[in-house]
Every structure is written in C-alpha cells, then in structure tokens.
Design a protein around this motif. Structure first.
Motif, PDB file in Angstrom:
ATOM      1  N   GLN A 225       0.799  -1.232   0.000  1.00 50.52           N
ATOM      2  CA  GLN A 225       0.000   0.000   0.000  1.00 50.52           C
ATOM      3  C   GLN A 225       0.829   1.277   0.000  1.00 50.52           C
ATOM      4  N   MET A 226       2.161   1.169   0.189  1.00 46.48           N
ATOM      5  CA  MET A 226       2.963   2.390   0.199  1.00 46.48           C
ATOM      6  C   MET A 226       4.159   2.346  -0.734  1.00 46.48           C
ATOM      7  N   GLY A 227       4.534   1.183  -1.223  1.00 45.12           N
ATOM      8  CA  GLY A 227       5.730   1.106  -2.038  1.00 45.12           C
ATOM      9  C   GLY A 227       6.990   1.256  -1.194  1.00 45.12           C
ATOM     10  N   LEU A 228       8.110   1.509  -1.855  1.00 44.41           N
ATOM     11  CA  LEU A 228       9.402   1.539  -1.179  1.00 44.41           C
ATOM     12  C   LEU A 228       9.739   2.920  -0.614  1.00 44.41           C
ATOM     13  N   PHE A 229       9.751   3.916  -1.480  1.00 43.08           N
ATOM     14  CA  PHE A 229      10.225   5.219  -1.044  1.00 43.08           C
ATOM     15  C   PHE A 229       9.286   5.887  -0.053  1.00 43.08           C
ATOM     16  N   LEU A 301      -7.450  -6.612  -1.537  1.00 48.51           N
ATOM     17  CA  LEU A 301      -7.761  -5.505  -2.431  1.00 48.51           C
ATOM     18  C   LEU A 301      -9.082  -4.838  -2.064  1.00 48.51           C
ATOM     19  N   ARG A 302     -10.054  -5.632  -1.597  1.00 47.42           N
ATOM     20  CA  ARG A 302     -11.315  -5.033  -1.147  1.00 47.42           C
ATOM     21  C   ARG A 302     -11.094  -4.177   0.104  1.00 47.42           C
ATOM     22  N   GLY A 306     -11.925  -0.203   0.390  1.00 45.97           N
ATOM     23  CA  GLY A 306     -12.703   0.455   1.431  1.00 45.97           C
ATOM     24  C   GLY A 306     -12.019   1.689   1.983  1.00 45.97           C
ATOM     25  N   ARG A 307     -10.680   1.670   1.971  1.00 47.86           N
ATOM     26  CA  ARG A 307      -9.899   2.820   2.440  1.00 47.86           C
ATOM     27  C   ARG A 307      -9.552   3.773   1.303  1.00 47.86           C
ATOM     28  N   GLU A 308      -9.851   3.372   0.046  1.00 47.86           N
ATOM     29  CA  GLU A 308      -9.491   4.151  -1.143  1.00 47.86           C
ATOM     30  C   GLU A 308      -8.017   4.510  -1.139  1.00 47.86           C
ATOM     31  N   GLU A 309      -7.180   3.503  -0.902  1.00 45.40           N
ATOM     32  CA  GLU A 309      -5.734   3.676  -0.885  1.00 45.40           C
ATOM     33  C   GLU A 309      -5.097   2.801  -1.961  1.00 45.40           C
ATOM     34  N   LEU A 315      -9.187   0.625  -7.973  1.00 41.17           N
ATOM     35  CA  LEU A 315     -10.346  -0.259  -8.074  1.00 41.17           C
ATOM     36  C   LEU A 315     -11.639   0.521  -7.902  1.00 41.17           C
ATOM     37  N   ARG A 316     -11.671   1.421  -6.924  1.00 41.51           N
ATOM     38  CA  ARG A 316     -12.863   2.236  -6.687  1.00 41.51           C
ATOM     39  C   ARG A 316     -13.178   3.102  -7.902  1.00 41.51           C
TER      40      ARG A 316
END
Length: 468
Positions: A225-229, A301-302, A306-309, A315-316
C-alpha cells in the motif's frame, strides 16, 4: 460494440490476459499449438470468474466470447489488441511478430508479456516496429493491476496513449517505463530479493518458509500500500526522507547482503530449495494454492478499496465507471457477486452484510430520485428509522445476486421501500427487507420535508410501483 483481443500463447500469463479481457467484455481469440491449451485456459478462466467479480460491488460487463484457433491468421482477425505471451526466446518472439504482422490490423497494438527483453530487441526486423511494445503483467493477470508499459523511441505517442487507454479500460494500471532497460523495473527488484533469498537458504540461515513469513507478515503488506520510497519517507519521522537517508544511508556500505555475489546454481542448491518448498506447501495442489491465493488477494484488495488507498483507489475509480443506472419495476438497485470477506464461520454470508446490501440498494434508489451525493453535501438526506430483514436462504461467496426494490410509501418526509434479494442463477429469493426512512436536515439532525424536486420524484416512483 464488442472489442476483440488476440492472445498468442495461452499459458499461465496468456491465460490470465485472456481471462481479464473476456471478463471485461472483450471477445478473445486464442492461438496456442499446445493440445492442452483449451483445458488449461478453462481452469484459469474458472479461477478468474470466481475471483475477479468479487473485487467489484457492481456487475461486470457481459463476458466476451473466447475462441481457440489453429491458425495465427485466424486468431488475430479483427483484433485491436494482440498480447504475445510465448516462451522467453527472442528468436521465437521475432518469428511470431513477422507472422502476425503479415495478417493483423496495421493499427492494432501488439504487446509482449516479456519480463526481460527490451522493446527495441523485439522490434528488430519487424515490418511495423512502431506497432510493437512491452506490456509486462504480473501473475495472476486477472487480479493484479500492474502492467509495465515499455515503449522504444520507435513507438509513436499515439500508440503509447492507445495502449494506456485500453489497459485502463480493462482495470489495469499501465506503468509507463520511460527508458529501456533489461527486466524493466519490478523484476529488477524481484531478482535482487530472489538472489539474497537463495543465499540465505544456501547458507542455512533461513528456510523457504521462514523467508516467505518474513515477507507476508512484514514488509510485504507495507509495500502493498505504500511502495518503497514512501515507506522509508514515513520511517524518517517528521523530518521525512532526508532524515531517513542520513540515518540509514551509511548502512548501504555495510556487508549486510550478497546482492552482487550470485551463488552457483548447483544441483545441490536446486534440491535444497525444492525439498524445502515441498515441505512447506506440498500438501496442497497447485489449484488449491491458486484458489487460496486468489481469495486472499480479493480480501486484501477489497480492504484497500474500502480505504481508497493505492490499488484500492484504482479499483474504486474503475468500479464507478461500471455502475449501471437503476431501472424497471421493481427497480433493480444492486447487481454484484458476494465476496469472500462477507462470509462467516458457517461459510455463508454474515447477517450484517445483508444490511450492507440493502443499505447500498437504498442509496442507489435515493440517487435515482435526486437525493444523491450532491444533495447530501448540501445538507439533506434520508435516515433509516426501522428495518425488518427476513433471512430466507443461505447466500455463499461467489454467488451473483441482485436486489429488486419497490417504493411502498412516498408521503412527505416518509419513504418506505421493500427490497428483495435474489440469486441471479435461479431467481431464488434469498432475503427481504422492509425499510422505513425519514427525510432529515443534516444541519438540525431532525426530520423535515424533502426539497420539492426530490419529493415529486419519490411520489412519482411510489405511484409507478403501486400501479405495476
């Protein structure tokens, strides 16, 4: 108008591409000389048909037709997207491009699933090199949205934009890799991690299962959800990335890894890795592991949706473009597939999720009469005062359902709706809900008459539903 995609090579990756295109409403034409290709594709498709719709809270487009063709020329007929997923042999890929360019549409996008070759290499000797680029996906293609889109200087901006548009249309995230490089971006990271993992096993530091646990219980979820950097930027605290680099930068010169020193790929090392992997996962078949993987990805992923992150926000956004307009008497207010994370310990849909379905149905009906997001943002809405839900039949994950809604009372500030939830496969009535709502002012939090245009729409809908 139905669009057509051609899949050249129907293995794991080609099958995943075929499933994603077909489930997004495209006709798919497959060429693969393997006599088992149709059976293998059928197994991939069954997994995809179960998993992909669970990502969405709305119905997917009507599934496209899938056909198998013995001749390459037949497979590419009418295709505006051609996905090559043959084995990683450059000579084979070049031969395939020469054959298909002789018979495909000159403006079709020809994309390669190659994980390592640069686009300029696969364009070599092509009749129309500008037509060919790399679209490298990740398995399973029908669930993971990333596609590394790698052009060369010979690709025109129009071809690149067309490829981005089509990939986005089928719910993928085209990562435009602006410079050619062996193995693109993602696989270079994966290769580095893989090399270090091989050393850890070879040196007896960790087993295959211990390494997998380190990833799936730790940084793997964080990277998702955030990647590396961005992860490291947060690790730097209020001072951000600069502080993180100042604090941990010197570690890069320490001998923590053997990143540049590759172990000799001996039979002993292969046996060691294979034996440990068998001990870790050998109790499950490949299909069982795939199904387990798919359901876990759906739930993750769902949750992100739900957090729209991160991938959930993508997906949203894609889901909004798939929503249908409610219509008919009764009004169809929901069409969706029951996701795996809605089930309880008994294996059927949790009773709280019935409330979710009927709540979502009510919101669709509210929007249809003008009480939409803008109306709520302006300070007006309907609040549910009372519901009576009847649970009539079990509902299971993977079942397609719909909700039929009727307005039974539309009088001033009062709105009453009767919902019926049915299984799409046989129209079986699964549950019903009698929902009573009152119109309220969000400023006073008290009931009040709706605005005239909403009240008129509610009364008209109530009259229409009463007459039918």
């Amino acid at each position: 108008m139905t669009k057509t995609a051609a899949i050249i090579g129907g293995g794991v990756i080609g099958g995943g591409w075929a499933a994603r295109f077909a489930l997004m409403g495209w006709d798919v034409r497959i060429f693969d000389p393997d006599p088992e290709a149709e059976r293998k594709m059928g197994e991939v498709m069954r997994n995809a048909e179960r998993a992909l719709p669970m990502l969405y809270d709305t119905a997917l487009p009507e599934r496209g037709r899938i056909s198998f063709h013995a001749e390459l020329a037949d497979a590419v007929q009418g295709a505006i997207w051609i996905q090559e997923s043959v084995p990683e042999r450059l000579d084979l890929k070049l031969k395939v491009y020469q054959s298909l360019q002789a018979c495909c549409l000159p403006d079709a996008v020809i994309a390669s699933s190659t994980s390592g070759f640069k686009p300029s290499e696969i364009q070599d000797g092509a009749a129309r090199p500008e037509q060919i680029l790399v679209a490298h996906p990740f398995n399973p293609v029908y669930l993971l949205p990333l596609a590394e889109l790698v052009p060369s200087p010979r690709n025109t901006p129009e071809v690149i934009d067309k490829a981005k548009t089509i990939l986005t249309e089928i719910g993928m995230f085209p990562l435009h890799v602006r410079a050619e490089i062996d193995a693109h971006i993602a696989d270079r990271f994966l290769e580095a991690v893989w090399r270090e993992a091989l050393w850890l096993v070879k040196d007896g530091i960790a087993t295959t299962e211990e390494i997998d646990n380190a990833i799936r219980y730790g940084f793997g979820l964080r990277w998702a959800q955030m990647g590396l950097f961005e992860t490291y930027r947060v690790a730097g605290g209020e001072a951000g990335m600069r502080h993180f680099m100042a604090q941990f930068g010197p570690c890069l010169s320490w001998p923590w890894t053997k990143l540049m020193d590759v172990p000799e790929f001996t039979d002993e090392l292969v046996d060691l890795i294979a034996d440990q992997s068998d001990a870790q996962s050998g109790a499950f078949t490949i299909r069982e592991l795939e199904a387990k993987r798919d359901m876990n990805l759906v739930a993750m992923l769902r949750a992100l949706k739900g957090r729209e992150e991160a991938a959930g926000a993508l997906l949203r956004s894609h889901e909004r473009g798939l929503r249908f307009d409610p219509d008919g008497v009764p009004m169809v207010t929901q069409r969706r597939v029951v996701p795996i994370d809605w089930t309880d310990m008994n294996g059927h849909m949790n009773e709280g999720r019935y409330g979710q379905v009927f709540s979502d149905a009510a919101e669709v009906l509210m929007a249809a009469v003008g009480a939409d997001e803008a109306y709520v943002a302006a300070g007006n809405s309907y609040f549910t005062v009372e519901t009576t839900v009847k649970y009539l039949m079990e509902t299971h994950a993977g079942e397609a359902i719909r909700v039929d809604s009727r307005v039974t009372l539309g009088d001033g500030k009062k709105l009453r709706v009767f919902h019926e939830m049915r299984r799409e496969a046989d129209n079986e009535l699964l549950a019903s809900c009698d929902q009573f709502m009152l119109h309220v002012s969000l400023e006073t939090r008290r009931s009040c008459p709706p605005l005239p245009h909403v009240q008129a729409a509610v009364e008209a809908l109530a009259a229409r539903h009463k007459e039918s």
